[in-house]
Write a protein that holds these residues in place. Structure first.
Motif, PDB file in Angstrom:
ATOM      1  N   ILE A 105     -15.823  -9.218  34.225  1.00 27.30           N
ATOM      2  CA  ILE A 105     -17.196  -9.666  34.064  1.00 27.30           C
ATOM      3  C   ILE A 105     -17.501 -10.856  34.984  1.00 27.30           C
ATOM      4  O   ILE A 105     -18.613 -10.995  35.491  1.00 27.30           O
ATOM      5  CB  ILE A 105     -17.434 -10.041  32.582  1.00 27.30           C
ATOM      6  CG1 ILE A 105     -17.191  -8.801  31.702  1.00 27.30           C
ATOM      7  CG2 ILE A 105     -18.830 -10.614  32.365  1.00 27.30           C
ATOM      8  CD1 ILE A 105     -17.275  -9.073  30.205  1.00 27.30           C
ATOM      9  N   ILE A 152     -19.127  -9.978  38.386  1.00 24.83           N
ATOM     10  CA  ILE A 152     -20.416  -9.303  38.526  1.00 24.83           C
ATOM     11  C   ILE A 152     -21.252 -10.107  39.528  1.00 24.83           C
ATOM     12  O   ILE A 152     -21.385 -11.331  39.401  1.00 24.83           O
ATOM     13  CB  ILE A 152     -21.143  -9.229  37.163  1.00 24.83           C
ATOM     14  CG1 ILE A 152     -20.385  -8.297  36.212  1.00 24.83           C
ATOM     15  CG2 ILE A 152     -22.590  -8.781  37.339  1.00 24.83           C
ATOM     16  CD1 ILE A 152     -21.000  -8.180  34.816  1.00 24.83           C
ATOM     17  N   ALA A 153     -21.755  -9.428  40.533  1.00 24.97           N
ATOM     18  CA  ALA A 153     -22.615 -10.091  41.524  1.00 24.97           C
ATOM     19  C   ALA A 153     -23.894 -10.520  40.816  1.00 24.97           C
ATOM     20  O   ALA A 153     -24.605  -9.690  40.256  1.00 24.97           O
ATOM     21  CB  ALA A 153     -22.935  -9.133  42.665  1.00 24.97           C
ATOM     22  N   VAL A 162     -27.731 -13.059  44.012  1.00 25.58           N
ATOM     23  CA  VAL A 162     -27.712 -12.005  45.019  1.00 25.58           C
ATOM     24  C   VAL A 162     -27.728 -12.574  46.436  1.00 25.58           C
ATOM     25  O   VAL A 162     -27.053 -12.088  47.336  1.00 25.58           O
ATOM     26  CB  VAL A 162     -28.880 -11.029  44.797  1.00 25.58           C
ATOM     27  CG1 VAL A 162     -28.876  -9.924  45.830  1.00 25.58           C
ATOM     28  CG2 VAL A 162     -28.791 -10.437  43.398  1.00 25.58           C
ATOM     29  N   TYR A 172     -29.336 -18.124  32.745  1.00 21.42           N
ATOM     30  CA  TYR A 172     -30.168 -17.063  33.318  1.00 21.42           C
ATOM     31  C   TYR A 172     -29.268 -15.985  33.925  1.00 21.42           C
ATOM     32  O   TYR A 172     -29.431 -14.792  33.667  1.00 21.42           O
ATOM     33  CB  TYR A 172     -31.090 -17.671  34.390  1.00 21.42           C
ATOM     34  CG  TYR A 172     -31.862 -16.677  35.220  1.00 21.42           C
ATOM     35  CD1 TYR A 172     -33.060 -16.148  34.759  1.00 21.42           C
ATOM     36  CD2 TYR A 172     -31.398 -16.286  36.475  1.00 21.42           C
ATOM     37  CE1 TYR A 172     -33.785 -15.244  35.535  1.00 21.42           C
ATOM     38  CE2 TYR A 172     -32.116 -15.383  37.251  1.00 21.42           C
ATOM     39  CZ  TYR A 172     -33.314 -14.869  36.775  1.00 21.42           C
ATOM     40  OH  TYR A 172     -34.028 -13.974  37.540  1.00 21.42           O
ATOM     41  N   PHE A 210     -28.511 -12.166  32.617  1.00 20.95           N
ATOM     42  CA  PHE A 210     -28.725 -11.066  33.574  1.00 20.95           C
ATOM     43  C   PHE A 210     -27.505 -10.143  33.602  1.00 20.95           C
ATOM     44  O   PHE A 210     -27.621  -8.921  33.465  1.00 20.95           O
ATOM     45  CB  PHE A 210     -28.991 -11.664  34.968  1.00 20.95           C
ATOM     46  CG  PHE A 210     -28.996 -10.677  36.094  1.00 20.95           C
ATOM     47  CD1 PHE A 210     -30.092  -9.850  36.313  1.00 20.95           C
ATOM     48  CD2 PHE A 210     -27.910 -10.587  36.961  1.00 20.95           C
ATOM     49  CE1 PHE A 210     -30.099  -8.946  37.374  1.00 20.95           C
ATOM     50  CE2 PHE A 210     -27.910  -9.686  38.021  1.00 20.95           C
ATOM     51  CZ  PHE A 210     -29.007  -8.865  38.221  1.00 20.95           C
ATOM     52  N   ASN A 226     -27.248  -6.273  32.071  1.00 25.79           N
ATOM     53  CA  ASN A 226     -26.920  -5.085  32.865  1.00 25.79           C
ATOM     54  C   ASN A 226     -25.688  -4.368  32.334  1.00 25.79           C
ATOM     55  O   ASN A 226     -25.615  -3.130  32.359  1.00 25.79           O
ATOM     56  CB  ASN A 226     -26.782  -5.443  34.348  1.00 25.79           C
ATOM     57  CG  ASN A 226     -28.144  -5.435  35.035  1.00 25.79           C
ATOM     58  OD1 ASN A 226     -29.100  -4.859  34.497  1.00 25.79           O
ATOM     59  ND2 ASN A 226     -28.240  -6.056  36.193  1.00 25.79           N
ATOM     60  N   MET A 227     -24.716  -5.102  31.822  1.00 28.30           N
ATOM     61  CA  MET A 227     -23.581  -4.435  31.168  1.00 28.30           C
ATOM     62  C   MET A 227     -24.067  -3.658  29.955  1.00 28.30           C
ATOM     63  O   MET A 227     -23.590  -2.558  29.680  1.00 28.30           O
ATOM     64  CB  MET A 227     -22.553  -5.466  30.708  1.00 28.30           C
ATOM     65  CG  MET A 227     -21.747  -6.038  31.833  1.00 28.30           C
ATOM     66  SD  MET A 227     -20.424  -7.080  31.182  1.00 28.30           S
ATOM     67  CE  MET A 227     -19.289  -5.819  30.576  1.00 28.30           C
ATOM     68  N   ASN A 265     -27.084  -2.446  29.420  1.00 28.89           N
ATOM     69  CA  ASN A 265     -27.885  -1.284  29.824  1.00 28.89           C
ATOM     70  C   ASN A 265     -26.996  -0.074  30.100  1.00 28.89           C
ATOM     71  O   ASN A 265     -27.428   1.066  29.937  1.00 28.89           O
ATOM     72  CB  ASN A 265     -28.706  -1.600  31.068  1.00 28.89           C
ATOM     73  CG  ASN A 265     -29.855  -2.566  30.776  1.00 28.89           C
ATOM     74  OD1 ASN A 265     -30.325  -2.645  29.639  1.00 28.89           O
ATOM     75  ND2 ASN A 265     -30.288  -3.309  31.778  1.00 28.89           N
ATOM     76  N   PHE A 293     -33.943  -8.775  30.924  1.00 23.46           N
ATOM     77  CA  PHE A 293     -33.305  -7.774  31.786  1.00 23.46           C
ATOM     78  C   PHE A 293     -32.757  -6.558  31.044  1.00 23.46           C
ATOM     79  O   PHE A 293     -32.363  -5.576  31.680  1.00 23.46           O
ATOM     80  CB  PHE A 293     -32.199  -8.433  32.616  1.00 23.46           C
ATOM     81  CG  PHE A 293     -32.719  -9.472  33.579  1.00 23.46           C
ATOM     82  CD1 PHE A 293     -33.547  -9.089  34.632  1.00 23.46           C
ATOM     83  CD2 PHE A 293     -32.409 -10.812  33.439  1.00 23.46           C
ATOM     84  CE1 PHE A 293     -34.046 -10.023  35.526  1.00 23.46           C
ATOM     85  CE2 PHE A 293     -32.893 -11.758  34.335  1.00 23.46           C
ATOM     86  CZ  PHE A 293     -33.717 -11.372  35.385  1.00 23.46           C
ATOM     87  N   ALA A 294     -32.670  -6.603  29.726  1.00 17.88           N
ATOM     88  CA  ALA A 294     -32.143  -5.453  28.976  1.00 17.88           C
ATOM     89  C   ALA A 294     -33.276  -4.485  28.644  1.00 17.88           C
ATOM     90  O   ALA A 294     -34.423  -4.898  28.437  1.00 17.88           O
ATOM     91  CB  ALA A 294     -31.462  -5.923  27.694  1.00 17.88           C
ATOM     92  N   LYS A 308     -39.736  -2.754  31.441  1.00 16.14           N
ATOM     93  CA  LYS A 308     -39.279  -3.863  32.285  1.00 16.14           C
ATOM     94  C   LYS A 308     -39.852  -3.692  33.692  1.00 16.14           C
ATOM     95  O   LYS A 308     -40.595  -2.769  33.985  1.00 16.14           O
ATOM     96  CB  LYS A 308     -37.748  -3.851  32.387  1.00 16.14           C
ATOM     97  CG  LYS A 308     -37.020  -4.077  31.085  1.00 16.14           C
ATOM     98  CD  LYS A 308     -35.561  -4.418  31.365  1.00 16.14           C
ATOM     99  CE  LYS A 308     -34.811  -3.257  32.025  1.00 16.14           C
ATOM    100  NZ  LYS A 308     -33.624  -3.678  32.737  1.00 16.14           N
ATOM    101  N   ASN A 339     -21.703  -3.458  40.578  1.00 18.17           N
ATOM    102  CA  ASN A 339     -21.566  -4.228  39.339  1.00 18.17           C
ATOM    103  C   ASN A 339     -21.021  -3.383  38.195  1.00 18.17           C
ATOM    104  O   ASN A 339     -20.242  -3.866  37.366  1.00 18.17           O
ATOM    105  CB  ASN A 339     -22.885  -4.912  38.985  1.00 18.17           C
ATOM    106  CG  ASN A 339     -23.013  -6.244  39.713  1.00 18.17           C
ATOM    107  OD1 ASN A 339     -22.023  -6.786  40.210  1.00 18.17           O
ATOM    108  ND2 ASN A 339     -24.228  -6.779  39.788  1.00 18.17           N
ATOM    109  N   ASN A 395     -17.335  -3.274  38.950  1.00 17.43           N
ATOM    110  CA  ASN A 395     -16.651  -4.535  38.650  1.00 17.43           C
ATOM    111  C   ASN A 395     -16.271  -4.621  37.180  1.00 17.43           C
ATOM    112  O   ASN A 395     -15.300  -5.276  36.822  1.00 17.43           O
ATOM    113  CB  ASN A 395     -17.531  -5.729  39.030  1.00 17.43           C
ATOM    114  CG  ASN A 395     -17.670  -5.890  40.535  1.00 17.43           C
ATOM    115  OD1 ASN A 395     -16.812  -5.447  41.301  1.00 17.43           O
ATOM    116  ND2 ASN A 395     -18.759  -6.502  40.971  1.00 17.43           N
ATOM    117  N   THR A 396     -17.032  -3.973  36.329  1.00 15.83           N
ATOM    118  CA  THR A 396     -16.703  -4.029  34.905  1.00 15.83           C
ATOM    119  C   THR A 396     -15.981  -2.772  34.403  1.00 15.83           C
ATOM    120  O   THR A 396     -15.237  -2.849  33.441  1.00 15.83           O
ATOM    121  CB  THR A 396     -17.959  -4.270  34.036  1.00 15.83           C
ATOM    122  OG1 THR A 396     -18.955  -3.321  34.389  1.00 15.83           O
ATOM    123  CG2 THR A 396     -18.522  -5.659  34.269  1.00 15.83           C
TER     124      THR A 396
END
Lengths: 321, 321
Positions: free
Chosen positions: A164, A167-168, A171, A245, A249, A253-254, A256, A287-288, B181, B253, B256-257
């Protein structure tokens, strides 16, 4: 017939944590021994064997009542065979951990990565609350993690799953990371990353509590920054907002893609408690997927240093069935 | 004793695809029937039952040689019980798909999401090449996906796992998405999203092949844009680079996970083949942990429309064991 017990072991660079744990995950007794790293860590396993034998005698538990041993270690591991490819901190290289410990104790032994087992511990008895779908993130010197999906640890093709921290997240224009990339989550959400953001902030805008702390100590810690933010220092607040933040994010994304029931946040930074959770939640909800945002719990880890031995016991229980 | 066969079924909004498949995943015969959506889809299951009975007779296969039925459906599914909570396209709501089909055929039947089963199909017999750790992404009207980790479909806590299309990708100023979103991967990497990016580009900079196509047809498709990019049209190239930059970011990403062995790209947009893969790879390598970047394969799906029925057969095989 006496109840069977499990032995959970968490091998760290400074100490080896051990516990006898019942099949419901309750700790019967726990203790630790120093990690003897001399001669490429060759004595670690014999020390572990000896201390378990002693403790069993002390507790008047027969070896035949030990169902299984679970052991977590840092580094890159072949979990099928209990082989440690490399654990730089311990000096192990191609080390047959399962085989070595089984040759001493003659009890079925199972090995996994320490971060994965801490995640499992939180899943079983901690903030994960028995859920089969848990993401754990540890905010310490670095950012580590473990993923449980469908009740199983996700290892990935070569044991790299759960990274984890890499994770980029930033950006463009992110700071360099040890992994060779830039802008990894670890660069902004680890204790080290938060301290760096704080010092950058105070250098360009020397005001408030952070300026005082910085002038007094020549350095800022993640703790200084959270404490100042909680006191309402606006520079510290902006640093914590930036950090959370990106964390929100990355976790969104994980979620999602993995749809966990619960995200557990552990490690030193997690001592900021509900203040941290509330800020992460704000970014997470942005972001979710709305349904995911609504259904995913975000909680602070509850087991502290016991997560690893409890997770190790779970591994022993599960794999010996 | 004759060899057992599996029935794989993929229920879509227009047609139901069916196949008899052997236990090695080879298609014995395949066919399709129209999806009868009248009266809230109540005839779909009886149609499926009837066509299977007919085809077994035609192929001179006895019902007792059918080991299991696997069936993929769109929508939100309770996979344990084979219950479709809702499949808007078909009219099903709280529809007991497993129970209904078992009451006709008397063969053990297992249900999963169609995107998950397409991923499984590619894992088993397609570009996934038997790997136990595969991420599949489908670039069509939307962006869908499926995740296989440790050889198992990842469903998540409420069946929402694999929503690759809703990974937050354009962090600031992204376009609105159907999910509520903004900046989801789907807004830039679906066929629809690529067409939108192309039309926005040609509106602000009307040049080259895209201008011609746009003036001729009043609209641009994803195909137009990829074709023009492959011909070297610089406006089209910039659109494709934007789209694949975000796709590579999101897939890196995930990797990565999850540390998959292989990422499989399917759907209409994947017809751009190695041109697409090369661009995704460029962005992927920027955002993936170096070891992950090196070890992860990125491949175009090979099974086309057969992925769903093959994946459904795998489900039947696996869950009936």
């Amino acid at each position: 017939m006496e109840k069977k017990i499990l032995v959970g072991i968490d091998v760290g660079g400074t100490t080896v944590k051990l516990a006898f744990i019942d099949e419901d995950g309750e700790i019967i007794t726990k203790w630790e021994i120093p990690t003897n790293k001399s001669e490429s860590g060759r004595y670690i396993v014999t020390d572990i064997g000896a201390t378990i034998v002693n403790k069993l005698e002390e507790e008047k538990i027969s070896m035949s009542n030990v169902k299984a041993v679970g052991i977590g270690a840092p580094g890159f591991i072949d979990v099928e065979n209990g082989l440690i490819f490399e654990a730089v901190n311990l000096g192990w290289k191609n080390f047959e951990l399962k085989k070595e410990l089984e040759s001493i104790l003659h009890i079925p032994t199972f090995v996994d990565n320490d971060a994965n087992l801490a995640a499992v511990g939180e899943m079983w008895k901690g903030a994960g609350n028995g859920s089969k779908n848990v993401v754990c993130v540890t905010l310490g010197t670095g950012v580590g993690g473990g993923i449980i999906a469908g009740g199983e640890i996700i290892h990935g093709e070569s044991g790299m799953a759960g990274e984890i921290g890499h994770i980029a997240s930033v950006v463009e224009g992110g700071a360099p990371c040890n992994c060779g990339k830039t802008g990894c989550l670890e660069t902004v959400s680890s204790a080290t990353g938060i301290a760096r953001l704080g010092m950058e902030a105070v250098e360009s805008n020397p005001t408030g509590i952070l300026k005082e702390k910085w002038e007094a100590n020549g350095v800022l810690t993640s703790r200084d920054i959270f404490d100042a933010a909680i006191e309402g220092d606006s520079l510290a607040e902006s640093v914590v907002e930036t950090s959370t933040y990106y964390l929100g994010f990355a976790l969104a994304n994980m979620s999602n893609t993995l749809n966990p029931e619960t995200i557990v946040i552990g490690g030193g930074v997690s001592k900021a408690g509900s203040y941290l959770v509330d800020l992460v939640r704000k970014s997470f909800n942005q972001f979710a997927i709305p349904k995911v945002a609504k259904e995913t719990n975000i909680r602070i880890a509850t087991l502290g240093n016991d997560a690893g031995v409890i997770g190790a016991a779970w591994l022993g229980k599960q794999r010996s069935q």
